[in-house]
Each structure stands twice: as C-alpha cells, then as structure tokens.
Design a protein around this motif. Sequence first.
Motif: not given
Length: 402
Positions: A112-116, A142-148
Amino acid sequence: MKAKFNALIRFRFLFSVSRKFASSPFNSSPLETLIAKPRLCWTTAAATATTTTTTTTTTTVLQLNETLEEKVVLEGIQDHPKNSKDVFRRWGCSETDISRIFLRRPSLRNTDLTILQSKLNILSELGLASSDLAKIINCRPRFLSCRINQSFHERLEYLQALFGSREMLLKAIIRNPSLLTYDFHHRIKPVVAIYDGVGVSRKDLIPMLLSRPTLIPRTSLNDEKMDYIRRTGISKDSKMYKYVVTLIAISRLATIREKLANFEKYGISEDEILGLFGRSPLVLTLSIDKVQRNMTFILGTMKLPASVVLDHPFLLFFNLEAVLKPRGLLMGKIQDMGLVSQIKGPTMLRALRMNEKRFVKAFIKCHPEDVASELMEYYTNAKDVKRLAESSKKNLHKGFPF
C-alpha cells in the motif's frame, strides 16, 4: 336584409377601434412616434449588447476556471506516485538501492503506497539515509512490513533519552533495526529495568546494546544465572562487570552448563572456569568445538598444562590453522634442527602473541639465508593445511551475523 346587417356590424367595429385608439396612452403625434421608436430600438439594442458582453465574460471566466482546475487535477495526478518504486525513488533511493530492496523483499512491489509513504516519513524524521535503508532491508527484509509507527513518538523519546543523542540512536538503529519493532512496553522497558536492577548503568548499557543487538530479546536473569555471576568474583565497579552480566543474561542455561562441562573434561574446576569468565568474559562466547580443538593442540602437541589457559586465555582465541598450529610446529622444527636449545614457557607464549611480521623476523629471518628459506617453506606449508572439508563449506547465512 342580410347585407345591411353585415354593414352595420363593420361600422360598429370601426367605431369601437377608433375610440380605443384615441383613448390609448400610446396615441401621439406622428413626429413623436418617429422620435420615440428609434429611442426604444436603441435601448433594446444596448441592453442586448450588454447582456451579450456579460454572458461572454462569464463564459470566458468559467472556461478559465475550468482550465485551471483541470490543470491542477492533472498536476496532482502527475505528482501522485504510481507505484512503490516511484515512492522509493522520490524518497531518495537510487536504482541500485531499489533493486536491492525488491530483491530481498519482493512483496514491497505491491504494498500500500500510503502506508509505505508514512513509514518512510517516519524514517526521514529519524535522519535515516536511503543507503542505510537498503542495508536494513538486506538484513531485515520484513522491516517495512512491521508496525514501526506504533507508539513511535513515545518510543523515540525514550530511546533518545537512553542513548543520549539522536546520532547515537541512529547508529544503534542501523546496527539493530529491531529497536523500532520490539514491543516497547513489554520488552524494551522491562529489559532496561532488569539491567538497572543488577547494577549495570545506562551509560554502560549503551555499548552493550551496540555490540550485542540480541540483548533485548534474549535477556533473562533468574536465580541460577545470578549465582553464576556472583561466583565469577567480579565486583560491580569492575569494567568487566557489564560484559559478564550481559553475556550470562543472553545465554541459555543449557549452553552455560555445556560449556562449563567442556572445560571440566580437562581437569579444570567449575569455580576456576567461572573465575576465568570473570577475568575474560568473551571466553563464554567461544564454541565448544573451538575450545576442544585448541585445548587438544595445547595439551597434546605443545605439551602445556591445562591450567595455562587460566592465566593466558588468549590461547583459546587463536585460530588453530592460521596461528597456533603453524607457529607451534615451526618452533618444534627449530628445536629439532638444533638452532635453539629449547623454546618453552614465556618465550613460546610471547612468540604466539607476536604479529606476523615480527614473528617471521624474530624466528625465521634471524637465521642464515639457506636455513631461513627452509624454515619459511616449512612455515608456509604448515599454514596452508586447512581443516578437513573447510573449503567445501557454504555460507548460507544472510542478514546480521548474530
């Protein structure tokens, strides 16, 4: 009779029309009529012209507004990223960085572009560079797939207070990106509290977090581990204390017991081993296989007692094939050739600790040229002997070395 009746009707009609015409307010002289008619025509023409001009102006303004709105919409569409690659490119990533990121995490192509974009904005707030992001994704796919972004500002404020500065925090995050993904309230804060409780200050904890990235997820202290720490005999004021505590805290109890038993096979007591851990904590990081191979060579080939490693733990850290074995064999060769009566004790230990250039100069090049050539050939051949099947090993590990 019928004709007279029709004539009478026509006469009455003409008479009524004449009276109505005479009483009409529009009845005026011919001159007034001639003057009034052009005036009425001019007024009508002016009104028509004004209305036409107003309509034309309004139409032009509406067309201009529509053109501007269409232009803004088109610019907005053109400014909006088309895909995740476009998002990374606008964030500052080079084509090489983007290729590395997609290679390690292909699912980012369809994210998802907004989340990214929101996550990249968070990393920008930290001061993270695009090249650093590529390194992080390479090691933590998986770093950008986590809820940072979860509890981000609270986490950032706490970690910045812990590390003392934004620069030190950024260095720690690059070293261990999971600082942004660990459970903040149930993992990070409790672990810091544990080390505070056993006497490791936050100032001492910072270098431990940088050198041991698994410190947070693997830390656990119970009564048995606390007993091991106490038996090392090290005080809380010692510079080695933080190393002893953190290494025992992140190690499994089964692993500690196995390593203690491995040393006990060579006649060393458990208290002596724990004392060795207190003086040289990194001995606890050595594998059982490495300790066994080095101890076998020290006892079997070099004919040294097992207790020598208690006073000289560096013997356990040497690479057997590259340092310990070639130098031990060379010193035995020198004795067999009668060049030196005997090499043992402090001289042997000092020779093992020398760097390569100094060792060659002190034990090989000090002899005549022909003897030096023979010794150099023997030493080189001894270094070329590799461990069985060493060359066939394949390193399949990717990511951080821990």
